[in-house]
Write an enzyme that holds these catalytic residues in place. Structure first.
Site, PDB file in Angstrom:
ATOM      1  N   LEU A   1       8.831  -2.672  11.750  1.00  0.00           N
ATOM      2  CA  LEU A   1       8.709  -1.569  10.976  1.00  0.00           C
ATOM      3  C   LEU A   1       7.142  -1.309  10.354  1.00  0.00           C
ATOM      4  O   LEU A   1       6.663  -2.400  10.116  1.00  0.00           O
ATOM      5  CB  LEU A   1       9.643  -1.356   9.750  1.00  0.00           C
TER       6      LEU A   1
ATOM      7  N   ARG B   1       2.371   2.532   9.646  1.00  0.00           N
ATOM      8  CA  ARG B   1       1.696   3.486  10.616  1.00  0.00           C
ATOM      9  C   ARG B   1       2.643   3.848  11.953  1.00  0.00           C
ATOM     10  O   ARG B   1       2.111   4.923  12.517  1.00  0.00           O
ATOM     11  CB  ARG B   1       0.785   2.400  11.256  1.00  0.00           C
TER      12      ARG B   1
ATOM     13  N   MET C   1       0.834  -1.091   0.035  1.00  0.00           N
ATOM     14  CA  MET C   1      -0.091   0.085  -0.209  1.00  0.00           C
ATOM     15  C   MET C   1       0.762   1.164   0.030  1.00  0.00           C
ATOM     16  O   MET C   1       0.456   2.198   0.394  1.00  0.00           O
ATOM     17  CB  MET C   1      -0.901  -0.123   1.232  1.00  0.00           C
TER      18      MET C   1
ATOM     19  N   HIS D   1       9.422  -3.612   3.325  1.00  0.00           N
ATOM     20  CA  HIS D   1       9.129  -3.737   1.891  1.00  0.00           C
ATOM     21  C   HIS D   1      10.315  -4.286   1.179  1.00  0.00           C
ATOM     22  O   HIS D   1      10.163  -5.067   0.052  1.00  0.00           O
ATOM     23  CB  HIS D   1       8.352  -2.649   1.432  1.00  0.00           C
TER      24      HIS D   1
HETATM   25  O1  PAF Z   1      -0.290  -5.653   3.635  1.00  0.00           O
HETATM   26  C1  PAF Z   1      -0.546  -4.840   2.916  1.00  0.00           C
HETATM   27  O2  PAF Z   1       0.080  -3.827   2.553  1.00  0.00           O
HETATM   28  C2  PAF Z   1      -1.946  -4.973   2.199  1.00  0.00           C
HETATM   29  O3  PAF Z   1      -2.933  -5.501   2.937  1.00  0.00           O
HETATM   30  C3  PAF Z   1      -1.997  -5.571   0.807  1.00  0.00           C
HETATM   31  C4  PAF Z   1      -1.746  -6.964   1.051  1.00  0.00           C
HETATM   32  C5  PAF Z   1      -1.265  -4.884  -0.326  1.00  0.00           C
HETATM   33  C6  PAF Z   1      -3.376  -5.543   0.262  1.00  0.00           C
HETATM   34  O4  PAF Z   1      -3.989  -4.348   0.293  1.00  0.00           O
END
Ligand code: PAF
Length: 281
Positions: free
Chosen positions: A180, A183, A26, A33
């Protein structure tokens, strides 16, 4: 790195990259990430990330509007991590009509976070299925920080016979133990100092279980007490088996999950405890 702003641009990219590894996000990316992109890159497949803040998985009064949108910085991070493409659809691209068909999740979606965020996992699974159908990846990577989300995605992928291998990335933590999360940026300076306590409470339970304790309720109650003392509003602290069934078996592996609010910020975390090996005779 290719930037794909619509399903049409994605389809053109896919024509040249039939097999790919996928990292759905997101946005507001952090080192957690990036570690998923690293994991996906190890497959040797071209890696595509998505950035989409999915309105369907936010409840009324949750943080959909204020969820941080940092597209430029996200793209810089993805590029530096060696990601090959980013898919960033608009809400209209993902939901050209109001979504009338949904993934109906199992009972697990109403437990733990699901009890406090009704409809969240239904909305999350629905967008993940839509993204899977658009990207058609061979492999997709998700973080263990969202342990319940990962379990539900694994379950959906298996039961819907989706030909996708799900990879799980370890939780990335700050030096003081805080997991991490996008939010974390909501926390005030004082709250940020307090925030690692959630992890440390879960870790304390993990250590107690590793040393053979099985008084699950007592351990949960102690952690709740500590968090309450420090002004957290706790949704739950729960000791479960790795498949998220209730912890009943002695000597099995566990995962301890917690969700709690510090001021206006809801944090979640979990700690895994591997099966205790029987002592050698
Ligand atoms: O974990 C997330 O960032 C979200 O829940 C996802 C898996 C991208 C779905 O919107």
């Amino acid at each position: 790195m290719d930037t794909l702003n619509s399903p049409r641009e994605l389809a053109v990219w896919k024509a040249a990259h039939a097999r790919c590894a996928f990292v759905p996000t997101m946005g507001n990316l952090h080192a957690g990430h990036v570690s998923l992109v690293d994991k996906a890159r190890l497959t040797g497949l071209p890696v595509i990330a998505s950035i989409f803040v999915n309105p369907l998985q936010f409840g009324a009064g949750e943080d959909f509007e204020r969820y941080p949108r940092t597209f430029e910085q996200d793209c810089e991070q993805l590029k530096a991590a060696g990601c090959h493409a980013v898919f960033a659809p608009s809400v209209e691209d993902m939901y050209p009509q109001p979504q009338a068909y949904f993934v109906e999740p199992p009972e697990l979606a109403n437990e733990l976070c699901g009890q406090y965020r009704p409809g969240h996992f239904r909305g999350m699974l629905t967008v993940v299925l839509k993204l899977f159908n658009m990207v058609q990846p061979a492999i997709a990577a998700f973080g263990k920080k969202d342990y319940q989300q990962l379990a539900l995605i694994r379950g959906m992928t298996a039961q819907m016979n989706l030909p996708i291998e799900i990879l799980a990335g370890e939780t990335t933590r700050a030096e003081d133990g805080l997991a991490l999360s996008s939010r974390n940026g909501y926390l005030s300076t004082l709250e940020r100092k307090e925030a690692p306590r959630l992890y440390h409470c879960l870790k304390q339970i993990a250590d107690a279980l590793s040393s053979g304790r099985t008084d699950f309720e007592e351990l949960e109650t102690q952690a709740l007490g500590t968090l309450y003392q420090h002004n957290w509003k706790v949704d739950y602290v729960s000791i479960r088996r790795p498949d998220l069934a209730p912890a009943i078996n002695e000597g099995s592996a566990f995962v301890i999950l917690g969700a709690a609010h510090l001021g206006n910020t809801r944090l979640i975390d979990n700690v895994e405890v591997p099966a205790i090996k029987a002592a050698a005779k």
